[in-house]
Design a protein around this motif. Sequence first.
Motif, short mmCIF file in Angstrom:
data_model
loop_
_atom_site.label_atom_id
_atom_site.label_comp_id
_atom_site.label_asym_id
_atom_site.label_seq_id
_atom_site.Cartn_x
_atom_site.Cartn_y
_atom_site.Cartn_z
N LEU A 2 35.41 56.98 -41.84
CA LEU A 2 34.68 56.03 -42.68
C LEU A 2 34.63 56.51 -44.13
O LEU A 2 34.79 55.71 -45.06
CB LEU A 2 33.25 55.85 -42.13
CG LEU A 2 32.38 54.85 -42.87
CD1 LEU A 2 32.99 53.47 -42.82
CD2 LEU A 2 30.98 54.83 -42.27
N SER A 3 34.44 57.80 -44.33
CA SER A 3 34.41 58.32 -45.69
C SER A 3 35.77 58.15 -46.36
O SER A 3 35.86 57.78 -47.54
CB SER A 3 34.01 59.80 -45.66
OG SER A 3 34.06 60.35 -46.96
N THR A 8 39.31 54.49 -50.44
CA THR A 8 40.44 53.63 -50.79
C THR A 8 39.97 52.46 -51.63
O THR A 8 38.77 52.17 -51.73
CB THR A 8 41.12 53.11 -49.52
OG1 THR A 8 40.17 52.36 -48.74
CG2 THR A 8 41.65 54.26 -48.68
N ARG A 9 40.90 51.76 -52.25
CA ARG A 9 40.58 50.63 -53.12
C ARG A 9 40.60 49.34 -52.32
O ARG A 9 41.49 49.09 -51.51
CB ARG A 9 41.59 50.54 -54.26
CG ARG A 9 41.53 51.71 -55.23
CD ARG A 9 42.69 51.70 -56.19
NE ARG A 9 42.83 50.40 -56.84
CZ ARG A 9 43.81 50.10 -57.69
NH1 ARG A 9 44.72 51.01 -57.97
NH2 ARG A 9 43.86 48.91 -58.24
N ALA A 19 46.91 53.13 -43.44
CA ALA A 19 47.87 54.23 -43.46
C ALA A 19 47.32 55.42 -44.24
O ALA A 19 47.51 56.58 -43.84
CB ALA A 19 49.19 53.76 -44.05
N SER A 20 46.64 55.15 -45.34
CA SER A 20 46.05 56.23 -46.13
C SER A 20 44.96 56.96 -45.34
O SER A 20 44.85 58.19 -45.40
CB SER A 20 45.48 55.67 -47.44
OG SER A 20 44.83 56.67 -48.18
N VAL A 21 44.14 56.21 -44.60
CA VAL A 21 43.08 56.82 -43.81
C VAL A 21 43.67 57.71 -42.71
O VAL A 21 43.23 58.85 -42.50
CB VAL A 21 42.17 55.73 -43.21
CG1 VAL A 21 41.23 56.33 -42.17
CG2 VAL A 21 41.37 55.05 -44.30
N MET A 26 43.69 61.92 -39.54
CA MET A 26 44.06 62.06 -38.14
C MET A 26 44.58 63.44 -37.78
O MET A 26 44.40 63.89 -36.65
CB MET A 26 45.10 61.00 -37.78
CG MET A 26 44.54 59.60 -37.72
SD MET A 26 43.00 59.49 -36.76
CE MET A 26 43.55 60.03 -35.16
N LEU A 27 45.22 64.14 -38.71
CA LEU A 27 45.69 65.47 -38.38
C LEU A 27 44.52 66.42 -38.09
O LEU A 27 44.52 67.14 -37.09
CB LEU A 27 46.54 66.02 -39.53
CG LEU A 27 47.13 67.42 -39.30
CD1 LEU A 27 48.02 67.42 -38.07
CD2 LEU A 27 47.91 67.88 -40.52
#
Length: 539
Positions: A2-3, A8-9, A19-21, A26-27
């Motif tokens: 969530l953070s 993101t914009r 994709a950015s999240v 995820m790693l």
Amino acid sequence: MLSSWRRTREDQHVKERVASVFEDVMLRFSGSTMIHLMTLGLAASPLTNMEAVRLFCRNAALAITISYIYMLSFYSSCLVFTGYLETRYRHGCFCRRVPKPDRLDSKPAWYRCLMYTRYQDETSGVHGHTDCHLLLGCVRHCYGDWITNTYVKPFVVLLYLVYISFGLMGFLQVTQGSDPSALVATDTATVLYTHAQHRYFSSYSPVIGFYIYESAPYWNASVQRDLLEYAKGFQRISWLEAYLSYLSDRNQSTSQPRENFTRTLRHSFLHEPQFAHFADDIIFAERGQGEEPDVAASRIFLVAKTTENKREEMSVLLDTLRRLSLTSRVRFLIFNPSFVYLDRYATAVSSPLRHSLLAVLFLLGLSSLVVVEPLVSLWLGLTLLSVQFGVLGFMTLWGVEMDCVSVLCLITALGHSADCSGPLLCGFASGRGESRTRWVHLALERHGIPSLQTLVCYSAALVPICAVRSNLTRTLFRCLTLTAVCSALHTLAFLPTLLTFLPPSKSRDHRPGREGQRQEVECVEMNDSTRVVDQITTV
């Protein structure tokens, strides 16, 4: 997640935001999940001899797996759904179209509070909300500068030395939690009895049952000497000793043929009023027709005088008598209900430490494969050991013993501390080209706030636990509280300070051939009415 999503914009395409999240989160989330599963798997394996711990860890591993699948599927879908709502100027909770600021100002206060969103229309820009979050503003403008101040660093280092000192003090006083009263609610009859027994009769051990479970030649003089030697030094309630004294008082030999020995025991000794209660301690087995029954099994009760180290003396006594039972020609067992707890927690001190060490070694091997900066794995391993050491030491100083609940808390403390400190370390180590202090500030801004919010929610969930009238639940509350406090100290104080003057280095990477490989990139953004951004990039 969530953070990272909120960083993101809103005018980006939803696919790009998701994709950015995933790229950002995820790693680390997968790594921490693997640490949880590895730690719980070790505790659920045959390496642990406590069935309660194995059962809990199997269920916890299943819950962690379901949570991971949930984050990948349903929670991510909720973010996608929210993204499409924000693209269409709709509120993420109420799905209603958000009025423009001039129309929103004319609405009642409750309506403005409910319909407030981070994004504004194109005329006011999309980056005006950078410092709207209270915690983010405090970390960016106050806490980050304060914790990295030159005059504050020595006090933080001194605080860490004090932390290690008290942790070592408690670690040297770790005791096994074998008190049965810890399993029941407080202010019950069991607890009151335990307190009274400890106050008035603490110099005596529990009543130990000495059970001879096979037929033995009690009439044999050497067997009699062996049994008397085993009970030597105890306060005894022994039918054999009373029977031998009975025979001596009647001027009869204690070494008689089996039939005479058993006949006198059955028809004379046990019929005396002062010895009749021994009938419950002897089991006779019928032999052939007309033959005298044989003593199939019997028992003797022993009570030992102890000192203040009652639990340690009982453990030594238990081990000594059990080794003796393996070599004696008279087959016997010793038992008391309190031995259940002595046996259960026999390895309670070494087991969590062994699991912690194995989990940290697994973490070092895993992180060396997936983390670009090798020092991150080393820092994370040292942080986990430091948190584990502090929780173990301080819980002993708080009066918590090593029982099944405290062992479980030590096992779960590894995963919790990895969740809190791992993102901060990765964020710091990933930066190049600026000062250490600058990257500590950026790591705190980006990863310190989610860790702090996690710790706040974690602590709030512990508040109702302290009101439960149960000794085990209070142990759980104390151990989990110490886990949260130690993790918060490392994430928000110790690591930000130590990283400002310890490796990894922040110097820019100058490898041969890099200068000739520079490329100039020009990026032009084109906005349309759907708030979707197309990027035209030329190299």
